[in-house]
Write an enzyme that holds these catalytic residues in place. Structure first.
Site, mmCIF file in Angstrom:
data_model
loop_
_atom_site.group_PDB
_atom_site.id
_atom_site.type_symbol
_atom_site.label_atom_id
_atom_site.label_comp_id
_atom_site.label_asym_id
_atom_site.label_seq_id
_atom_site.Cartn_x
_atom_site.Cartn_y
_atom_site.Cartn_z
ATOM 1 N N ASP A 51 1.013 -1.072 0.020
ATOM 2 C CA ASP A 51 0.094 -0.181 -0.206
ATOM 3 C C ASP A 51 0.384 1.339 -0.132
ATOM 4 O O ASP A 51 -0.199 1.749 0.651
ATOM 5 C CB ASP A 51 -0.882 -0.021 0.737
ATOM 6 C CG ASP A 51 -2.081 -1.282 1.113
ATOM 7 O OD1 ASP A 51 -1.994 -2.103 0.264
ATOM 8 O OD2 ASP A 51 -2.734 -1.226 1.965
ATOM 9 N N LYS A 65 -7.109 -4.875 -2.981
ATOM 10 C CA LYS A 65 -7.451 -5.731 -1.528
ATOM 11 C C LYS A 65 -8.302 -4.269 -1.402
ATOM 12 O O LYS A 65 -8.074 -3.057 -1.485
ATOM 13 C CB LYS A 65 -6.770 -6.246 -0.976
ATOM 14 C CG LYS A 65 -6.079 -4.411 -0.360
ATOM 15 C CD LYS A 65 -5.062 -4.954 0.857
ATOM 16 C CE LYS A 65 -3.426 -4.083 1.342
ATOM 17 N NZ LYS A 65 -5.397 -3.078 2.150
ATOM 18 N N CYS A 90 -2.057 -2.189 7.466
ATOM 19 C CA CYS A 90 -1.555 -3.281 6.637
ATOM 20 C C CYS A 90 -0.419 -4.449 6.345
ATOM 21 O O CYS A 90 -0.619 -5.642 6.691
ATOM 22 C CB CYS A 90 -2.155 -2.915 5.330
ATOM 23 S SG CYS A 90 -4.142 -2.355 4.656
HETATM 24 C C1 VGL Z 1 -4.825 0.991 5.402
HETATM 25 C C2 VGL Z 1 -6.419 1.919 6.697
HETATM 26 C C3 VGL Z 1 -7.121 2.132 5.573
HETATM 27 C C4 VGL Z 1 -3.538 0.262 5.351
HETATM 28 C C5 VGL Z 1 -5.606 0.557 4.622
HETATM 29 O O1 VGL Z 1 -2.878 0.476 4.427
HETATM 30 O O2 VGL Z 1 -2.651 0.103 6.250
HETATM 31 N N1 VGL Z 1 -5.108 1.161 6.398
HETATM 32 N N2 VGL Z 1 -6.857 0.942 4.544
#
Ligand code: VGL
Ligand code: ZN
Length: 206
Positions: free
Chosen positions: A8, A106, A151
């Site tokens: 991410d 995702k 994540c």
């Molecule tokens: C994430 C909160 C919401 C992350 C993704 O990538 O850690 N955190 N969506």
């Protein structure tokens, strides 16, 4: 066979983004350097439809940081972020993607969140990441990116549960949301208890 999972590393999680991780941009240089020392590189991308159930804006009267139940699970509500096709959802411009062979998206199901790069939080659906890694013979996984306390943690814990022989998180190639102070340290402690190696780049690479 060492595989790097870039979790991410997207504009919305960088300073100025919709769900900015404090000092999130610090992960990019070490993440780029690590790629040269891994046999296989892949990435995950948070990829929500508009109106996703994890967005506070999808629940009238609720605000980011509050919790509710989603898919039968406790869910933290977030600002709208990583909306499919938006600039915020794109991988960071300075992230080197020349060696990234596959990207696993995702969080696409509006009814359930997905912190792990392997499964949604209710484990209804796999992303294909595990099959990809196994198919390529990866036994040593290195997990880096955003965010340490969500994540990255969920991805590394699932990697251990899935039985990959060695799972490491490189600390300086990660950054944490820290809704509460101490969340990052708690996440790293939880990872160690689960058998994930928490290392610096130099410890990993020797
Ligand atoms: C994430 C909160 C919401 C992350 C993704 O990538 O850690 N955190 N969506
Ligand atoms: Zn998300």
């Amino acid at each position: 066979m060492r595989a790097l999972i870039l979790v991410d590393i997207q504009n919305d999680f960088l300073p100025g983004g919709a769900l900015a991780v404090p000092r999130g941009d610090r992960v990019i240089v070490p993440a780029n350097r690590l790629q040269a020392r891994c046999d296989l590189c892949c990435a995950t991308q948070d990829w929500h439809p508009e109106g996703h159930g994890s967005f506070a804006s999808s629940h009238p009267g609720r605000r980011p940081g509050e919790s509710l139940e989603l898919a039968g699970l406790p869910q933290i509500l977030w600002p709208d972020h990583c909306v499919q096709g938006s600039r915020g959802a794109a991988l960071a411009a300075l992230l080197d993607t020349r060696r990234v062979e596959a990207i696993f998206r995702k969080g696409t199901d509006p009814r359930v969140d997905s912190y792990s790069g392997f499964f949604d939080n209710a484990e209804r659906k796999a992303t294909g990441l595990a099959d990809f890694l196994r198919g390529r013979g990866a036994d040593e996984l290195v997990v880096v990116g955003l965010a340490t306390d969500y994540c990255v943690k969920a991805t590394a814990l699932d990697a251990r549960r899935l039985g990959f022989a060695s799972v490491a998180v490189v600390e300086e190639a990660c950054a944490a949301v820290e809704l509460r102070p101490g969340d990052a340290a708690a996440a790293l402690a939880e990872l160690r208890v689960a058998g994930v190696r928490v290392l610096s780049s130099s410890e990993l690479l020797g």
